[in-house]
Write a protein that holds these residues in place. Structure first.
Motif, mmCIF file in Angstrom:
data_model
loop_
_atom_site.group_PDB
_atom_site.id
_atom_site.type_symbol
_atom_site.label_atom_id
_atom_site.label_comp_id
_atom_site.label_asym_id
_atom_site.label_seq_id
_atom_site.Cartn_x
_atom_site.Cartn_y
_atom_site.Cartn_z
ATOM 1 N N PHE A 15 0.844 -1.193 0.000
ATOM 2 C CA PHE A 15 0.000 0.000 0.000
ATOM 3 C C PHE A 15 0.881 1.245 0.000
ATOM 4 C CE2 PHE A 15 -2.434 3.396 1.978
ATOM 5 C CZ PHE A 15 -3.652 3.313 1.316
ATOM 6 N N GLY A 16 0.648 2.159 -0.955
ATOM 7 C CA GLY A 16 1.377 3.420 -0.986
ATOM 8 C C GLY A 16 2.878 3.192 -1.080
ATOM 9 N N PRO A 17 3.646 3.779 -0.185
ATOM 10 C CA PRO A 17 5.109 3.584 -0.226
ATOM 11 C C PRO A 17 5.564 2.294 0.450
ATOM 12 C CG PRO A 17 4.565 5.131 1.504
ATOM 13 C CD PRO A 17 3.266 4.791 0.815
ATOM 14 N N PHE A 18 4.656 1.522 1.057
ATOM 15 C CA PHE A 18 5.019 0.331 1.811
ATOM 16 C C PHE A 18 4.940 -0.880 0.889
ATOM 17 C CE2 PHE A 18 2.905 3.290 4.757
ATOM 18 C CZ PHE A 18 3.994 3.599 5.565
ATOM 19 N N GLY A 19 6.114 -1.405 0.483
ATOM 20 C CA GLY A 19 6.120 -2.522 -0.445
ATOM 21 C C GLY A 19 5.810 -3.843 0.233
ATOM 22 N N SER A 20 6.171 -4.000 1.496
ATOM 23 C CA SER A 20 5.922 -5.244 2.220
ATOM 24 C C SER A 20 4.804 -5.018 3.237
ATOM 25 C CB SER A 20 7.200 -5.703 2.919
ATOM 26 O OG SER A 20 7.657 -4.705 3.827
ATOM 27 N N THR A 21 4.523 -6.044 4.030
ATOM 28 C CA THR A 21 3.463 -5.960 5.035
ATOM 29 C C THR A 21 3.963 -5.211 6.261
ATOM 30 O OG1 THR A 21 2.475 -8.020 4.270
ATOM 31 C CG2 THR A 21 1.888 -7.275 6.492
ATOM 32 N N GLN A 22 3.210 -4.172 6.664
ATOM 33 C CA GLN A 22 3.565 -3.359 7.826
ATOM 34 C C GLN A 22 2.370 -3.356 8.786
ATOM 35 O OE1 GLN A 22 6.687 -2.044 8.087
ATOM 36 N NE2 GLN A 22 7.076 -3.069 6.115
ATOM 37 N N THR A 23 2.667 -3.430 10.094
ATOM 38 C CA THR A 23 1.622 -3.517 11.108
ATOM 39 C C THR A 23 1.804 -2.398 12.131
ATOM 40 O OG1 THR A 23 1.525 -5.918 10.842
ATOM 41 C CG2 THR A 23 0.502 -4.987 12.812
ATOM 42 N N VAL A 24 0.672 -1.781 12.521
ATOM 43 C CA VAL A 24 0.679 -0.722 13.535
ATOM 44 C C VAL A 24 -0.203 -1.187 14.688
ATOM 45 C CG1 VAL A 24 0.160 1.677 14.051
ATOM 46 C CG2 VAL A 24 0.958 1.044 11.768
ATOM 47 N N ASP A 25 0.358 -1.243 15.908
ATOM 48 C CA ASP A 25 -0.379 -1.614 17.110
ATOM 49 C C ASP A 25 -0.801 -0.319 17.810
ATOM 50 O OD1 ASP A 25 -1.470 -2.612 19.385
ATOM 51 O OD2 ASP A 25 0.224 -3.900 19.911
ATOM 52 N N PHE A 26 -2.034 0.143 17.511
ATOM 53 C CA PHE A 26 -2.511 1.389 18.104
ATOM 54 C C PHE A 26 -2.761 1.239 19.597
ATOM 55 C CE2 PHE A 26 -3.776 2.283 13.645
ATOM 56 C CZ PHE A 26 -3.134 3.500 13.511
ATOM 57 N N ASP A 27 -3.064 0.036 20.074
ATOM 58 C CA ASP A 27 -3.277 -0.153 21.511
ATOM 59 C C ASP A 27 -1.994 0.167 22.289
ATOM 60 O OD1 ASP A 27 -5.908 -0.847 21.230
ATOM 61 O OD2 ASP A 27 -5.491 -2.995 21.054
ATOM 62 N N GLU A 28 -0.856 -0.257 21.768
ATOM 63 C CA GLU A 28 0.418 0.046 22.422
ATOM 64 C C GLU A 28 0.714 1.537 22.361
ATOM 65 O OE1 GLU A 28 5.188 -1.086 22.062
ATOM 66 O OE2 GLU A 28 3.712 -1.929 20.669
ATOM 67 N N LEU A 29 0.454 2.149 21.197
ATOM 68 C CA LEU A 29 0.728 3.577 21.062
ATOM 69 C C LEU A 29 -0.208 4.401 21.932
ATOM 70 C CD1 LEU A 29 1.218 3.812 17.197
ATOM 71 C CD2 LEU A 29 2.998 3.940 18.931
ATOM 72 N N ALA A 30 -1.492 3.967 22.041
ATOM 73 C CA ALA A 30 -2.483 4.741 22.787
ATOM 74 C C ALA A 30 -2.311 4.617 24.296
ATOM 75 C CB ALA A 30 -3.898 4.296 22.403
ATOM 76 N N ALA A 31 -1.446 3.678 24.737
ATOM 77 C CA ALA A 31 -1.265 3.513 26.179
ATOM 78 C C ALA A 31 -0.718 4.781 26.816
ATOM 79 C CB ALA A 31 -0.338 2.327 26.458
ATOM 80 N N ALA A 32 0.092 5.533 26.039
ATOM 81 C CA ALA A 32 0.643 6.784 26.576
ATOM 82 C C ALA A 32 -0.296 7.961 26.380
ATOM 83 C CB ALA A 32 1.986 7.078 25.901
ATOM 84 N N GLY A 33 -1.377 7.773 25.619
ATOM 85 C CA GLY A 33 -2.319 8.854 25.380
ATOM 86 C C GLY A 33 -1.906 9.744 24.239
ATOM 87 N N LEU A 34 -0.578 10.035 24.147
ATOM 88 C CA LEU A 34 -0.066 10.921 23.098
ATOM 89 C C LEU A 34 1.095 10.193 22.414
ATOM 90 C CD1 LEU A 34 -0.584 13.833 22.066
ATOM 91 C CD2 LEU A 34 1.313 14.569 23.518
#
Length: 1003
Positions: free
Chosen positions: A11-30
């Motif tokens: 997708f877009g500039p990402f040629g391979s499979t990329q994963t985003v864990d929003f639960d981990e990122l949202a743990a800090a709130g910001l």
């Protein structure tokens, strides 16, 4: 709405499979989404929007380009890997997983080239009770998009403005004019329905205006018809449809026309009375002349008719004598009719007898009526005795058909039994072969699954080996570059230190150059400068030292960048080595190709499993069917033996009975047909013979009666009586001639005896022509007067009728005009063109102004904190272009107490003002959308224009959004944010596409 996990492939500039864990990122709130320009930070947000709505944000949709037929596809992706985005989120209490794959051109499985692959979508929901994902049953892009839109309560445009906060848009929104603000707010708050109200009111105004004009036009048309009825003696008002007072002017003109028409009617009535009197007098005179002429013609005609009667008197006498002979012959007429009737009947009866005897056998040619009747009775008795034989013959035919059916069934059962035996003989071999085929296909399917599980690790290991070799080469080059950069930086540092020491050695000369007479020395404070130091040859000044220092810093930064690049490459190389090992790329490629080929062969062999199972199932069904058919055929054969014996016995008995009954005939039916024909012929011949005998007797009696009647009437022979007799037509004609002669004679005598006719004959001839001409002239004058009177009456009647219609039309027009005035006033108010609308504000603008006022209030709550209580956003409804009130937005500066335009804000002030405006708009739109909870927000760029203190205040405001368990993602490449925000998602740009690196708050 809370995001949990995002997975992007090709997708877009990402040629391979990329994963985003929003639960981990949202743990800090910001959390921070950062990376170099063009790496693909915004593409992460595009993927979220595409998963939800099937499209990326409108401003960037056309900007995506990719290969293989999809604008979203990555140019770095493997041609065989499909583009796919999967998003897991919680919304409205439901945990959902959305997977979307756009249409793309995949390589053909056989041969070269590509083939189109349709877009696919899948929506799954997590079942908390079972802990498993279940499909919602919908795979349609449109259905999934509509369901997500309903759950979120906002459209794609609203989502992009509320969740993916684009700061550039809101900076433009701050400086935009009222029209641009109206377009954005109209899309977000869906106020087009108020615009539709304005259009509907305008349409109703035009419709009521058209109805008023139509009614005015109809009233003017009636006025024109009244003018035509009044003979153009009516003056029409000089008004057009829609002008006020048109109805009153038309009704006034109609009243004047009616009065004039009634005066003209009175004049026409007097003229008509005079003309009628003159016409009556001329009519009496013409009638007298016509009567005199008639009597004179009557007298002359009577004398001519008397002369013609005298000439025809001899013929009249001969007719009287013929009439007398006819009356005598009438006594013989009944006898003559009877004799003619008897003779005709005798001829018909004789001919019928001859026809009836023609088909009879020779033995009955001379029989009389009684003999023929007796023969018919004998034949009928024999025919009645054949009924039982007929039934026996019908049964014999049925037995033959049943015997034939048994023979056909026997032959069919023998063929089916032979075919079943032949098929069942090879059953065991067929079943064994099919069972072996099924087992072979099952084994191939098992091996194909095992090989498929080994393929993906092999491909990943091959890719990692290729990456390992590339990174090894790049790491070596980067190490050499870093070493060279360190040497250059060390030399620059040494050069800078040397220049600094030289400058310090000659600093006295530099200070002496700045001394002025009478001014104190910066070192000793004395205003006297007896022996200032001079500059030596090769003196180093401040500019030279600063240039050396800047060169050292530049080379030091280049060395640090080279070191970081070298470290990143070594880290990536270690990861690649850990995954790929030390095996060469060629060996891994051969292993991967071998696995692929083996999997292809086994998969191809496994494809025969279902056809083999189906063929085995059909063979087993065929075996069961043929076994049952063989048993049924044996049962039917045993039952046919007894049935055939019974049929043969019954057929022999019936044949003996029929041989006796049919005699010499071919069949009982033929014998019955012979007897039926004979009975019919004999009956018809006997009846014809009796009729011929009766007709002969009646003819003989008629001859005797005719002779006697002719003698009594005075005729010598019956022929003389027949000749004297007249038929009805001749008798009537002769009697009419006699009566006409007598009537004509009586009429002539009566006319000649009339006194007035005789007296008229003595007078001069009457002048009828002159009397008729005078009557015609008088009649014409009376007719013209009547026409004028009728026209005057019609004119009055038409004017009365048209005046009544005009009055009714005027009464119907009044409510139409009142309704039009009311609708026009409402339309003017809604459109902002009415004088009652002081601010010239349209209805939609009024609603948008109210929304903007809410947004400004919500934004001010955050702007006060960001600006340390200095700025407040307020809505202004002052008039703008074309004299109408706009959607003004001003900022109030608490330091000056004055209100000023938002365009006067500085770059940093514009940023946090637009950020506050975006957050306020998000709150208002969320409430408008039904209070949907938004637990995840993204803020895209703009932080580079803030100083440290303002950045801290902005981050405090964003951090306060966590109070309601809300997480905020900052999209920026500002370096200082990496230190302030610990939870980060980094986008790393490379030649083979971008990759994501995630770090939680603890990391």
């Amino acid at each position: 709405m809370r995001l949990h996990r995002l997975e992007m492939t090709a997708f877009g500039p990402f040629g391979s499979t990329q994963t985003v864990d929003f639960d981990e990122l949202a743990a800090a709130g910001l959390f921070l989404l950062h990376g170099p320009t063009g790496a693909g930070k915004t593409s992460v947000l595009d993927a979220v929007c595409y998963a939800l709505y099937g499209k990326v944000p409108g401003a960037r949709e056309s900007g995506h380009s990719g290969g293989q037929g999809s604008p979203l596809r990555s140019d770095h992706a493997d041609p065989a890997v499909s583009t796919r985005v999967t998003l897991e989120l919680t919304v409205a209490g439901r945990r959902l997983e959305i997977t979307r794959q756009p249409a793309w051109l995949r390589p053909k499985k056989r041969g070269t080239g590509t083939t189109p692959e349709k877009a696919q979508s899948l929506l799954r929901e997590h079942d908390a009770a079972t802990g498993a994902w279940k499909s919602t049953g919908s795979r349609s892009h449109q259905e999934i998009g509509e369901e997500i839109t309903q759950l979120l309560g906002m459209s794609r445009e609203q989502f992009c403005q509320v969740v993916l906060l684009p700061q550039g848009d809101f900076a433009r929104f701050l400086r935009a004019d009222a029209e641009a603000r109206g377009k954005l707010l109209g899309r977000l708050f869906a106020t087009e329905r108020f615009g539709e109200v304005e259009k509907r009111l305008a349409e109703r105004r035009r419709a009521t205006e058209a109805r008023v004009k139509d009614a005015d036009t109809d009233l003017l048309n009636r006025a024109h018809r009244m003018q035509q009825a009044a003979g153009d003696a009516m003056e029409l008002p000089a008004l057009t449809p829609g002008d006020p007072g048109l109805a009153e002017a038309v009704l006034t003109a109609a009243a004047v026309a009616r009065s004039t028409a009634r005066e003209q009617l009175a004049v026409a009535r007097c003229a008509l009375d005079a003309a009628e009197t003159a016409r009556a007098r001329a009519e009496r005179e013409a009638a007298a002349a016509r009567e005199l002429a008639r009597l004179q013609r009557r007298s002359a005609d009577a004398r001519e008719r008397a002369a013609r009667l005298e000439e025809a008197s001899a013929a009249h006498q001969e007719a009287r004598e013929a009439m007398e002979r006819s009356r005598k012959a009438e006594a013989v007429a009944p006898a003559l009719d009877l004799r003619r009737s008897a003779e005709a009947e005798h001829r018909r009866a004789a001919a019928a007898e001859q026809r009836a005897r023609g088909p009879l056998p020779a033995g009955h040619a001379g029989d009389g009526a009684a003999g023929l009747a007796a023969a018919a009775r004998r034949a009928a008795e024999e025919l009645g005795g054949l009924e039982s034989a007929r039934r026996a013959e019908t049964r014999l035919r049925a037995l033959a058909g049943e015997r034939d059916r048994l023979d056909r069934q026997e032959r069919a059962d023998e063929e089916a039994l032979q075919e079943a035996e032949e098929w069942l003989a090879g059953w065991e071999e067929t079943r064994a072969a099919l069972q072996a085929r099924v087992e072979a296909a099952q084994d191939a399917a098992t091996r194909a699954e095992q090989l498929a599980a080994r393929q993906e690790p092999a491909r990943r290991r091959l890719d990692a080996a290729r990456e390992r070799d590339r990174l090894a080469a790049e790491a070596g080059a980067a190490g050499e570059s870093a070493a060279a950069a360190r040497v250059k930086a060390a030399a620059a540092h040494e050069h800078w230190n040397t220049l600094r020491e030289q400058r310090l050695d000659g600093i006295a000369a530099e200070l002496a150059a700045a001394l002025r007479d009478g001014e104190p020395c910066a070192v000793c404070g004395s205003p006297d400068h007896p022996a200032p130091a001079g500059k030596d040859v090769g003196h180093v000044d401040r500019a030279t030292e600063e240039a050396a220092r800047a060169g050292h810093r530049r080379l030091q930064e280049e060395a640090e960048r080279a070191e970081r690049r070298h470290a990143d490459l070594r880290e990536a190389l270690a990861a690649a080595v850990a995954e790929a090992g030390e095996d060469p790329v060629g060996e891994l490629a051969r292993e991967c190709a071998e696995l692929t080929e083996r999997h292809r062969r086994e998969h191809l062999a496994a494809g025969d499993l279902h056809p083999a199972r189906e063929e085995l199932r059909r063979a087993e069904q065929e075996h069961a069917r043929r076994t049952a058919a063989r048993q049924e055929a044996a049962v039917r054969a045993a039952a046919r033996v007894g049935h055939r014996e019974r049929l043969d016995e019954e057929r022999a008995t019936l044949e003996r009975e029929l041989a006796e009954a049919r005699g010499a005939a071919g069949s009982v039916a033929a014998r019955a047909a012979q007897l039926e024909h004979a009975v019919t012929l004999l009956d018809e011949a006997a009846e014809a013979a009796r009729a011929a005998e009766d007709a002969a007797h009646r003819l003989k009696d008629a001859d005797a009666r005719l002779a006697d009647a002719a003698y009594r009437a005075g005729f010598d022979t019956p022929r003389a009586a027949a000749d004297a007799l007249l038929d009805a037509a001749g008798h009537r004609a002769l009697q009419q001639r006699l009566d006409a002669w007598e009537q004509e004679l009586a009429a002539v005598r009566a006319v000649l005896a009339e006194e007035d006719t005789a007296a008229a004959a003595q007078l001069p001839p009457a002048d009828v022509t002159a009397a008729e001409a005078a009557l015609a002239a008088a009649t014409r004058r009376a007719r013209e007067a009547a026409s004028a009177h009728d026209a005057a009456e019609r004119r009055c009647a038409d004017l009365d009728r048209l005046s009544d219609e005009a009055a009714r039309a005027a009464r119907a027009l009044a409510p139409l005009r009142a309704r039009h005035d009311k609708v026009a006033r409402m339309a003017g108010l809604a459109a902002g063109t009415s004088a009652d609308n002081e601010r010239k504000m349209r209805l939609e603008s009024y609603v948008l102004a109210a929304r903007l006022e809410q947004v400004a209030a919500a934004a001010t709550a955050r702007l006060l904190r960001m600006s340390s209580g200095r700025y407040t956003l307020v809505h202004s409804d002052d008039r703008s272009g074309r004299g109408r009130s706009g959607l003004g937005l001003h900022v109030v500066d608490a330091w000056t107490g004055r209100e000023r335009d938002t365009a006067t804000l500085s770059g940093g002030e514009t940023f946090f003002a637009s950020l506050a405006l975006a957050l306020g708009l998000a709150d208002v739109v969320t409430d408008e959308a039904g209070g949907v909870r938004l637990d995840t927000l993204f803020i895209d760029e703009g932080f580079g224009s803030l100083d440290d203190q303002t950045l801290d205040e902005v981050l405090d405001v964003l951090d306060s959004l966590r109070e309601r368990d809300r997480s905020v993602g900052i999209v920026s490449h500002v370096a200082d944010l990496k230190r302030r925000v610990h939870a980060q998602l980094e986008v790393v740009k490379g030649r083979r596409g971008s990759v994501l690196r995630q770090r939680g708050a603890a990391g």
